[in-house]
Design an enzyme around this catalytic site. Structure first.
Site, PDB file in Angstrom:
ATOM      1  CG  LEU A   1      -2.366  -0.358   0.992  1.00 11.51           C
ATOM      2  CD1 LEU A   1      -3.173  -0.168   2.253  1.00 11.51           C
ATOM      3  CD2 LEU A   1      -2.934   0.511  -0.141  1.00 11.51           C
ATOM      4  CB  CYS A   2       3.796   2.370   1.946  1.00  9.45           C
ATOM      5  SG  CYS A   2       4.940   1.025   1.701  1.00  9.45           S
ATOM      6  CB  THR A   3       4.805   0.757  -3.229  1.00 13.20           C
ATOM      7  OG1 THR A   3       5.842   0.255  -2.414  1.00 13.20           O
ATOM      8  CG2 THR A   3       5.327   1.007  -4.634  1.00 13.20           C
TER       9      THR A   3
END
Ligand SMILES: [Zn+2]
Lengths: 459, 503
Positions: free
Chosen positions: A216-218
């Site tokens: 998700l952070c990417t």
């Protein structure tokens, strides 16, 4: 001499069924019976043997053709899908004019019209909507499904149908072999599952990795690939813009919206390569498929059905894999039973848990574990802990979710778990061992960043 | 449905280029029985441009029983005509025609015939026709795919005089990162990274793509030691240097996992020796011309594409562009060294996929018949020690089938289970394998009886497997993508084992 010089003018099946052999089923490493050549075995094949084909897609169309031309006289097929344009490059029983029609019915109709003596009976619907009595009527089942869920469920159903007596002996008349095929691009595998005798589908679940996802952070902060931008549009932007409606991945309008958003984001980040085709691939998790691989795997599966039904030759013991992109590489081997397979071993699993964990946490951890459960319901020997269904029971047991395990069970207690990934008769036994060394909370960061690069190989 | 393209699922494998090659191809099928028609079916569905079916037989009972492309109502009609009709129904994009003539006769009267096709499939040909067809295709360098089903066994044989593949698409992509031998921009990025690392915060360090980290550490290593890591100790030391940079950073962990690229990413042409040696080929194809240009260029041109790396977007995109620019510059330089009749696109294409270029040449069918090489067979047998499995080794069945074909050629009929026939077959099997196999199977008589039992019949499901392997090889050959077999695939459906060997 002509193209068929030397070949028999008789029905090829007769050559095999009417002549003795040194290589009957009994001579192989997975014997299913003893071959006795003659009219009786042919009679069984053409009139008595009832086979169910699960899936009428790329593999199913081939399997139906193969079985009907291998002399099977009583074939049934079940599929819930309707025909899509993108099926036509391999699902050869369908034409452009059939788009939108149920696959099972069209496929059955085509085979019945084309192959003399064929009798194919269609069922339109989900595999999971049929009960034990439905499956019990078949001598064997061939599955050509494109999803793991339905195969797990089907496997658990067939394993549960094989009756084991108190001495642990299996009643052979209740054993329904499952022949399973799967393909992806130029790769595929075919396997024979004889419930309780060989490994089952669940034994090999680890060899089917869960669908690839991006951290998700990417996706949210450092997109680098077109896939990251597409996932952003799908996972983050869609629910924001349409909170009341799920994406319909079959709708060209919805997909166009995702594509436009992904493209806009990609342009903002200078990322190239977002195309409509790639958008479809990522959002629908499309697996490449070609006619040839499907025909190879289906042919192997249908041959196994024929040999199991007639015992006229040895059997695949138990797994054949095929890889066609670098030359042709195949490997045939026995897939061993998993000693603690939740479906076929009957073994009780030990599970170390912190007694301060809540029941909700335990359920969450079961879903994320190698068991890959979907919606587990839990019970003790004398009482219900949590039931997902029916609604009334769910409401009644819901308060337990926030209780700690120490309030609900004792150390070394056995609990049974049922889950919709398995048919109703399959329940796993878990023995809970209290251990304060185990974490007290589960999964604050669960599906977030377990992909890519990873901590798995940290030095 | 979100796509209107019926080829969507296969385009994801071989792309628009592969599809264009397929739809431009005219394929010849010889032999319209179950094996042949199934093979063609698997080419018509994905959209081959055009086909011609050659067959001199008429539809009989056994065709109806085992072929999907012959119905009861077709009995007595020419198999070629019926197959053509029913196959064309599968895909309106495909054109097709039939010729009702025996293949042997056709190839004797029109030896040039094979020359007009992109590829020929010979299905279930008797030994004599196969020789004629094989020779005609070899002479004209037309790829030939031979498919053959006999009861529960079958084989696919490729005859390729010389086949070029640029995109062999290996399972594991061979990324060309050059971290041990950097181009100018990468070198500069590495130097900047090395200079700034100490002053950077953990956040700033975490933004650097691992290729830059590797280039930086590799340069320092070379400066200190004069060479890149060679020994196991050097490599361990190198890995240690990377870990020192901060084992908790994901990009550093990636750098650590990809250390090996430092000592395997050479641009030296030596690492491509095998493929470049083909540049001496007498047949000077565009590929050979580009390979010669690259030899003059003096090093491997940079491929361009890079894998995803944990990094901040702008640094990753900048790096991606730097590789693309370096690749373009190399391709442009190579372009100048290649004769102008070779199109720019093709030069770029070869430069980009150079590491995956493969050139395949098989023995001719005639050579195989004349002097079979059973070394692969012997190896396969030496590996196994389980007698039950040993009897089913695919290569033993290859030998047995060959003996049965010799019987057919000599006696004009297939062997029966009569003891006299079996004795003959076993004697021939022994003669074929004498001194060539590590041991003589004591089951030769069982093999002989089993083949007699098969009656050379095309059992549909087995024919379907063989035909599909043949079609898959045909698609790979037509698209010039993926690696074809060299040269025989043998399937033994008795226990579902298979092998590929060169005989
Ligand atoms: Zn199991």
């Amino acid at each position: 001499m002509s193209a068929v010089a030397g070949a028999t003018k008789a029905n090829p099946i007769d050559c095999l069924l009417l002549t003795p052999t040194a290589f009957g089923s009994e001579s192989g490493t997975l014997p299913v019976g003893e071959f006795s050549p003659g009219d009786e075995v042919k009679e069984f094949l053409t009139n008595e043997c009832k086979v169910l084909v699960v899936g009428a897609g790329g593999l199913g169309c081939e399997v139906l053709k193969d079985l009907s031309l291998m002399g099977f006289g009583d074939i049934h097929v079940i599929d819930m899908d309707t025909i899509d344009v993108s099926n036509l490059n391999r699902q050869f029983l369908f034409r452009a004019s059939d788009v939108g029609q149920p696959k099972a019915s069209v496929a059955a109709k085509f085979i019945n019209a084309r192959v003399a003596g064929a009798k194919v009976m269609p069922y339109v619907g989900r595999v999971q909507d049929r009960d034990a009595d439905f499956y019990r009527q078949f001598n064997m089942v061939v599955s050509g499904l494109d999803n793991i869920e339905a195969r797990r469920w089907l496997n658990s159903m067939l394993v549960s149908l094989a009756e084991v007596d108190d001495d642990g002996d299996v009643d052979p008349s209740t054993v329904i072999p499952m022949i399973d095929g799967g393909t992806e691009g130029f790769k595929g595998q075919a396997r024979v599952i004889v419930p309780r005798f060989t490994s089952c589908f669940e034994c090999s679940l680890d060899s089917f990795p869960p669908q690839r996802t991006y951290p998700l952070c990417t996706i949210a902060e450092t997109p680098r690939l077109p896939e990251h931008c597409i996932s952003y549009a799908q996972i983050i932007l869609w629910p924001k813009s349409f909170p009341d409606r799920k994406i319909d991945t079959d709708s060209p309008e919805d997909m166009q919206w995702i594509f436009d958003q992904a493209k806009e984001r990609a342009e903002a980040y200078n990322i190239s390569g977002v195309t409509y085709m790639k958008t479809l691939g990522v959002v629908k998790n499309i697996i490449p498929a070609v006619a040839s691989t499907n025909a190879i795997i289906s042919g192997v599966c249908a041959t196994e059905c024929f040999k199991i039904a007639t015992m006229c030759s040895q059997n695949l013991d138990t797994y054949m894999m095929y890889m066609g992109s670098e030359g042709v590489y195949t490997h045939t081997f026995r897939y061993e039973k998993k000693p603690d397979c939740p479906v076929c071993s009957g073994a009780t699993r030990d599970l170390a848990v912190n007694p301060n964990l809540t029941l909700a946490d335990l359920i969450k951890s079961l879903k994320a574990s190698d068991l890959r459960l979907k919606a587990p319901s839990l019970a003790k020997a004398d009482s219900t802990l949590y039931m997902q269904k029916p609604k009334a029971l769910e409401l009644a047991t819901r308060p337990n979710l926030t209780k700690t395990l120490s309030e609900l069970v004792d150390d070394d207690d056995e609990i049974t778990v049922t889950d919709p990934v398995f048919s109703g008769d399959v329940a796993l036994s878990l023995k809970l061992n209290f251990s304060l060394d185990q974490p007290t909370v589960f999964g604050d960061d669960d599906d977030d960043d377990d992909e890519v690069g990873g901590k798995k190989n940290a030095p | 449905m979100a796509t209107k393209n019926k080829y969507d699922r296969q385009l994801r494998l071989w792309g628009a280029e592969g599809q264009a090659a397929l739809s431009a191809a005219h394929v010849l099928l010889i032999g319209a029985g179950p094996t042949g028609t199934e093979a063609l079916k698997n080419l018509v569905l994905p959209g081959v441009g055009e086909f011609t079916v050659v067959d001199g037989e008429r539809v009989g009972e056994s065709d109806v029983a085992s072929s999907f492309f012959a119905r009861e109502c077709d009995i007595g009609r020419p198999r070629a005509v019926v197959a053509c009709e029913l196959l064309l129904e599968l895909n309106p994009d495909v054109r097709g025609q039939s010729r009702v003539v025996s293949p042997e006769e056709l190839f004797r009267s029109e030896p040039e015939y094979a020359g007009s096709f992109a590829l020929v499939i010979g299905a279930q040909l008797d030994p004599l026709s196969l020789q004629t067809v094989g020779e005609a295709c070899w002479k004209r360098s037309v790829p030939l795919v031979v498919a053959r089903t006999c009861g529960l066994v079958g084989s696919v044989r490729l005859q390729l005089r010389r086949h070029e593949v640029v995109e062999s698409k290996p399972e594991n992509t061979t990324w060309d990162l050059r971290v041990g031998d950097p181009f100018q921009t990468l070198e500069e990025l590495g130097r900047e990274c090395a200079g700034m690392w100490e002053s950077w915060s953990s956040f700033e360090r975490g933004r650097v793509p691992y290729a830059v980290i590797l280039a930086a550490v590799a340069e320092r290593f070379r400066r200190e030691r004069g060479v890149l890591p060679e020994t196991a100790r050097d490599k361990a030391d190198f890995r240690h240097r990377i870990t020192q940079l901060g084992g908790d950073l994901e990009n550093v962990q990636e750098a650590c996992e990809n250390c090996y690229r430092v000592w395997t990413s050479s641009s030296s042409l030596e690492s491509l020796e095998v493929r470049l040696s083909h540049q001496d080929a007498s047949d000077v194809t565009p590929l050979v011309k580009v390979l010669r240009g690259i030899a003059k260029f003096g090093r491997i041109p940079i491929a361009g594409p890079i894998p995803d790396m944990h990094a901040d977007t702008s640094q990753f995109v900048a790096l991606q562009r730097a590789y693309a620019r370096a690749a373009n510059a190399d391709a442009k330089a190579v372009r100048e060294l290649v004769p102008s009749e070779v199109p720019d696109d093709y030069v770029n294409y070869v430069c980009r996929h150079l590491r995956d270029v493969r050139i395949v040449a098989t023995r001719s069918l005639a050579d195989e018949l004349e002097s079979p090489d059973l070394e692969d067979a012997a190896d396969a047998l030496a590996e196994s020690d389980d007698p039950t499995k040993l009897a089913q080794t695919p290569v033993l069945w290859y030998v047995a089938l060959r003996a049965a074909d010799r019987f057919l050629l000599k006696r004009k009929r297939w062997p029966s289970t009569d003891p006299l026939d079996v004795k003959d077959l076993v004697a021939d099997l022994q003669a074929l394998s004498a001194g060539k196999l590590p041991w003589t199977p004591d089951t030769w008589d069982h093999h002989a009886i089993e083949l007699a039992r098969f009656q050379n019949a095309e059992l549909h499901a087995v024919a379907s497997v063989i035909a599909a392997v043949a079609a898959q090889e045909a698609v790979k050959l037509i698209a010039h993508m993926y690696l074809p077999i060299n040269h025989t695939f043998f399937f033994n459906a008795i226990n579902a084992s298979a092998a590929t060997f060169e005989i």
